[in-house]
Design a protein around this motif. Structure first.
Motif, PDB file in Angstrom:
ATOM      1  N   GLU A 139       2.321  11.375  -8.949  1.00 25.14           N
ATOM      2  CA  GLU A 139       1.727  13.370  -9.589  1.00 25.14           C
ATOM      3  C   GLU A 139       3.031  14.577  -9.121  1.00 25.14           C
ATOM      4  OE1 GLU A 139      -0.722  13.659  -5.784  1.00 25.14           O
ATOM      5  OE2 GLU A 139      -2.304  12.329  -6.458  1.00 25.14           O
ATOM      6  N   LEU A 140       4.078  14.068  -8.592  1.00 29.01           N
ATOM      7  CA  LEU A 140       5.405  15.563  -8.298  1.00 29.01           C
ATOM      8  C   LEU A 140       5.945  15.222 -10.036  1.00 29.01           C
ATOM      9  CD1 LEU A 140       7.479  14.017  -5.166  1.00 29.01           C
ATOM     10  CD2 LEU A 140       6.124  16.802  -5.951  1.00 29.01           C
ATOM     11  N   GLN A 141       5.756  13.576 -10.665  1.00 26.48           N
ATOM     12  CA  GLN A 141       6.440  14.096 -12.558  1.00 26.48           C
ATOM     13  C   GLN A 141       5.430  15.403 -12.933  1.00 26.48           C
ATOM     14  OE1 GLN A 141       9.357  13.279 -13.193  1.00 26.48           O
ATOM     15  NE2 GLN A 141       8.702  14.047 -15.130  1.00 26.48           N
ATOM     16  N   ASN A 142       4.347  14.896 -13.266  1.00 20.84           N
ATOM     17  CA  ASN A 142       2.972  15.659 -13.618  1.00 20.84           C
ATOM     18  C   ASN A 142       3.117  17.036 -12.942  1.00 20.84           C
ATOM     19  OD1 ASN A 142       2.125  13.224 -15.275  1.00 20.84           O
ATOM     20  ND2 ASN A 142       0.227  13.167 -13.527  1.00 20.84           N
ATOM     21  N   LYS A 143       2.987  17.656 -11.755  1.00 19.36           N
ATOM     22  CA  LYS A 143       3.713  19.197 -12.283  1.00 19.36           C
ATOM     23  C   LYS A 143       4.705  19.598 -11.972  1.00 19.36           C
ATOM     24  CE  LYS A 143       1.785  21.249  -7.913  1.00 19.36           C
ATOM     25  NZ  LYS A 143       1.236  20.431  -6.132  1.00 19.36           N
ATOM     26  N   PHE A 144       5.446  18.496 -12.389  1.00 18.01           N
ATOM     27  CA  PHE A 144       6.898  19.160 -12.876  1.00 18.01           C
ATOM     28  C   PHE A 144       6.597  19.465 -13.905  1.00 18.01           C
ATOM     29  CE2 PHE A 144      11.050  18.077 -15.011  1.00 18.01           C
ATOM     30  CZ  PHE A 144      11.811  19.178 -14.635  1.00 18.01           C
ATOM     31  N   GLU A 148       1.290  -1.189  -0.071  1.00 19.10           N
ATOM     32  CA  GLU A 148       0.056  -0.148   0.026  1.00 19.10           C
ATOM     33  C   GLU A 148       0.740   1.931   0.241  1.00 19.10           C
ATOM     34  OE1 GLU A 148      -4.158  -1.745   2.164  1.00 19.10           O
ATOM     35  OE2 GLU A 148      -2.474  -0.386   3.165  1.00 19.10           O
ATOM     36  N   LYS A 149       2.160   1.359   0.809  1.00 16.48           N
ATOM     37  CA  LYS A 149       2.333   2.358   1.259  1.00 16.48           C
ATOM     38  C   LYS A 149       3.154   2.155  -0.649  1.00 16.48           C
ATOM     39  CE  LYS A 149       3.398   5.321   3.904  1.00 16.48           C
ATOM     40  NZ  LYS A 149       2.381   5.529   4.176  1.00 16.48           N
ATOM     41  N   GLU A 150       3.730   1.365  -1.200  1.00 10.16           N
ATOM     42  CA  GLU A 150       5.029   1.581  -2.784  1.00 10.16           C
ATOM     43  C   GLU A 150       3.730   1.912  -3.611  1.00 10.16           C
ATOM     44  OE1 GLU A 150       7.422  -2.386  -2.747  1.00 10.16           O
ATOM     45  OE2 GLU A 150       6.746  -2.433  -3.783  1.00 10.16           O
ATOM     46  N   LEU A 151       2.556   1.063  -3.261  1.00 10.34           N
ATOM     47  CA  LEU A 151       1.540   2.638  -4.528  1.00 10.34           C
ATOM     48  C   LEU A 151       1.056   3.716  -4.475  1.00 10.34           C
ATOM     49  CD1 LEU A 151      -1.647  -0.268  -4.410  1.00 10.34           C
ATOM     50  CD2 LEU A 151      -0.259   1.064  -6.527  1.00 10.34           C
ATOM     51  N   GLU A 152       0.955   4.395  -3.428  1.00 12.66           N
ATOM     52  CA  GLU A 152       1.210   5.531  -2.624  1.00 12.66           C
ATOM     53  C   GLU A 152       1.835   6.493  -2.735  1.00 12.66           C
ATOM     54  OE1 GLU A 152       0.610   6.207   1.636  1.00 12.66           O
ATOM     55  OE2 GLU A 152      -1.178   5.388   2.202  1.00 12.66           O
ATOM     56  N   LEU A 153       3.135   5.858  -2.318  1.00 13.89           N
ATOM     57  CA  LEU A 153       4.847   6.310  -2.875  1.00 13.89           C
ATOM     58  C   LEU A 153       4.728   7.129  -4.504  1.00 13.89           C
ATOM     59  CD1 LEU A 153       7.444   4.909  -0.838  1.00 13.89           C
ATOM     60  CD2 LEU A 153       6.364   7.631  -0.592  1.00 13.89           C
ATOM     61  N   LYS A 154       4.201   5.714  -5.038  1.00 13.18           N
ATOM     62  CA  LYS A 154       4.483   5.842  -6.764  1.00 13.18           C
ATOM     63  C   LYS A 154       3.522   6.981  -7.353  1.00 13.18           C
ATOM     64  CE  LYS A 154       6.119   1.628  -8.516  1.00 13.18           C
ATOM     65  NZ  LYS A 154       5.783   0.030  -8.645  1.00 13.18           N
ATOM     66  N   GLU A 155       2.100   6.912  -6.840  1.00 16.76           N
ATOM     67  CA  GLU A 155       1.164   8.246  -6.748  1.00 16.76           C
ATOM     68  C   GLU A 155       1.680   8.660  -6.472  1.00 16.76           C
ATOM     69  OE1 GLU A 155      -2.495   8.861  -8.523  1.00 16.76           O
ATOM     70  OE2 GLU A 155      -1.474   6.763  -8.308  1.00 16.76           O
TER      71      GLU A 155
END
Ligand code: GTP
Ligand code: MG
Length: 452
Positions: A388-393, A377-384
């Protein structure tokens, strides 16, 4: 079994059986059968000497000494300490307790007493603040907890690998004197609730305290009322045993006189030419040891002289046994399996151990699974979050590019405008210079010509 236990057991048995001096050949067969002993009875042709066994036990027990623990439950100032002093003909350490205790507590004091060559370790436990609180719902709990704690301490000692029950200070309560207020009416609900909570844990002997404050007729009715209330509420009080022929008659009579109406005092008053324990009033004298005045002597006879050993025995064989049974069952020990087949302690222990190990394994698996799940779950959360950060970037980058492009365009326009402006400016300056230059040069020429 510890030797003190054997002594106690055999002393008790010897009371139920024939006197030690009886010849062995006179022991009837049914006595052996009664004890579940199917061995054959043989007669002896001469003295062997084992008839001294009870004496040996008596000597051993006497040299070891005895212990007896009394619990006094009763309201503050009802006469608990005075009665103890009167019973044992001494002055124990007594303090007047406060009436403002926020909760009930118990105070235990141990004393060493000696009578003839018998040593008695006596522990007197008294309630402090009993009945003084506004809310009396939980008043009985500290008492129950105290009694259980003493059973638990004994059980722990018994379960030790290296037991020392021989010199263990047994603090289990052997007798509980329940002091009833001399109201002359009925029992209070606190009395019934407390006695009900304790009746399977301790030998309860109810007594009417300060009986000199109730008239003879009232006392008789009060006793009947108390007993009927105890019966109708299913409270089991201690019954003096009637299986020993030598005391059965007396004990049976005393069972019918309960609850004892007692008066306590260690003050002595001269009656005739004798000093007697009494309470002196302006209107007369109440003699503590006068059976026409109160039941104090009956209580002392029953509690100390006749049934002290039975109280100890009942505590061990009935109340402690019940506690031990419940505790061991709680811990998962059983004598029989679900199919009613006997199970040994070893088997129960092994089964319990296996059950525990299985449970441990199950919990470990559960925790491992939970951990893996949480990590996923944590991995998924981190990937998400990364996505999101990549998109924002990317978004910011394109905004940045767009704005840079716009700025470059603007810069180019401005530079073009600056160039155009500079060109216009220099053209204008040239024209202006020409315009200023023409008349002046004419005038200079004219001046030159004149000079010539
Ligand atoms: P706390 O330990 O303070 O709760 O009191 P207690 O229950 O030990 O009572 P204690 O023996 O200290 O007696 C309290 C008062 O009652 C004293 O003044 C005693 O003299 C008096 N008293 C004791 N026994 C009797 C009795 O049988 N009759 C009468 N009338 N008074 C008694
Ligand atoms: Mg006291």
């Amino acid at each position: 079994m510890a030797s003190s236990d054997i002594a106690r057991h055999l002393l008790y048995q010897s009371r139920l059986e024939r006197p030690s001096s009886s010849p062995a050949e006179e022991v009837p067969d049914e006595m052996f059968l009664k004890r579940g002993d199917c061995s054959r009875s043989l007669s002896l042709s001469g003295k062997v000497g084992f008839d001294s066994l009870p004496d040996q036990l008596v000597n051993k027990s006497t040299s070891q000494g005895f212990c007896f623990n009394i619990l006094c439950i009763g309201e503050t100032g009802i006469g608990k300490s005075t009665l103890m002093d009167t019973l044992f003909n001494t002055r124990f350490e007594n303090y007047e307790e406060s009436h403002f205790e926020s909760e009930v507590r118990l105070r235990a004091q141990t004393y060493g007493l000696q009578e003839s060559n018998v040593n008695l370790k006596l522990t007197i436990v008294s309630t402090v603040g009993f009945g003084d609180q506004m809310n009396k719902d939980d008043s009985y709990k500290p008492v129950v907890d105290y009694i259980d704690a003493q059973f638990e301490a004994y059980l722990q000692e018994e379960l030790k690998i290296k037991r020392s029950l021989y010199n263990y200070h047994d603090t289990r309560i052997h007798a509980c004197l329940y002091f009833i207020s001399p109201t002359g009416h009925s029992l209070k609900s606190l009395d019934l609730v407390t006695m009900k909570a304790l009746d399977s844990k301790v030998n309860i002997i109810p007594i009417i305290a300060k009986a000199d404050t109730v008239s003879k007729n009232e006392l008789h009715k009060f006793k009947i009322k108390i007993m009927s209330e105890l019966v109708s509420n299913g409270v089991q009080i201690y019954q003096f045993p009637t299986d020993d022929e030598s005391v059965s008659k007396m004990n049976a009579t005393m069972n019918g006189i309960l609850p004892f109406a007692v008066v306590g005092s260690i003050d002595e008053v001269k009656i005739g030419n004798k000093m007697v324990k009494a309470r002196q009033y302006p209107w007369g004298i109440v003699q503590v040891e006068n059976e026409n005045h109160c039941d104090f002597v009956k209580l002392r006879e029953m509690l100390v002289c006749v049934n002290m050993e039975d109280l100890r025995e009942q505590t061990h064989a009935r109340h402690y046994e019940l506690y031990r049974q419940c505790k061991l069952e709680e811990m998962g020990f059983r004598d029989n399996d679900p199919e009613n087949k006997p199970v040994s302690l070893q088997e129960t222990y092994e089964a319990k151990r296996q059950e525990f190990l299985n449970e441990l394994q199950r919990r470990e698996d559960e925790m491992r699974q939970m951990f893996v799940q949480r990590v996923k779950e944590k991995e998924l959360e981190l990937k998400e979050a990364e996505r999101e950060l990549q998109n924002k970037f990317e978004q910011l980058k394109s905004i940045h590019h767009e704005e840079k492009r716009k700025l470059d365009d603007k810069k180019k326009i401005l530079e073009d405008e600056i160039n155009a402006f500079s060109k216009r400016k220099s053209a204008t300056e040239l024209l202006q210079a020409q315009a200023f230059a023409t008349p002046a040069s004419i005038n200079v020429k004219k001046d030159k010509d004149r000079k010539k």
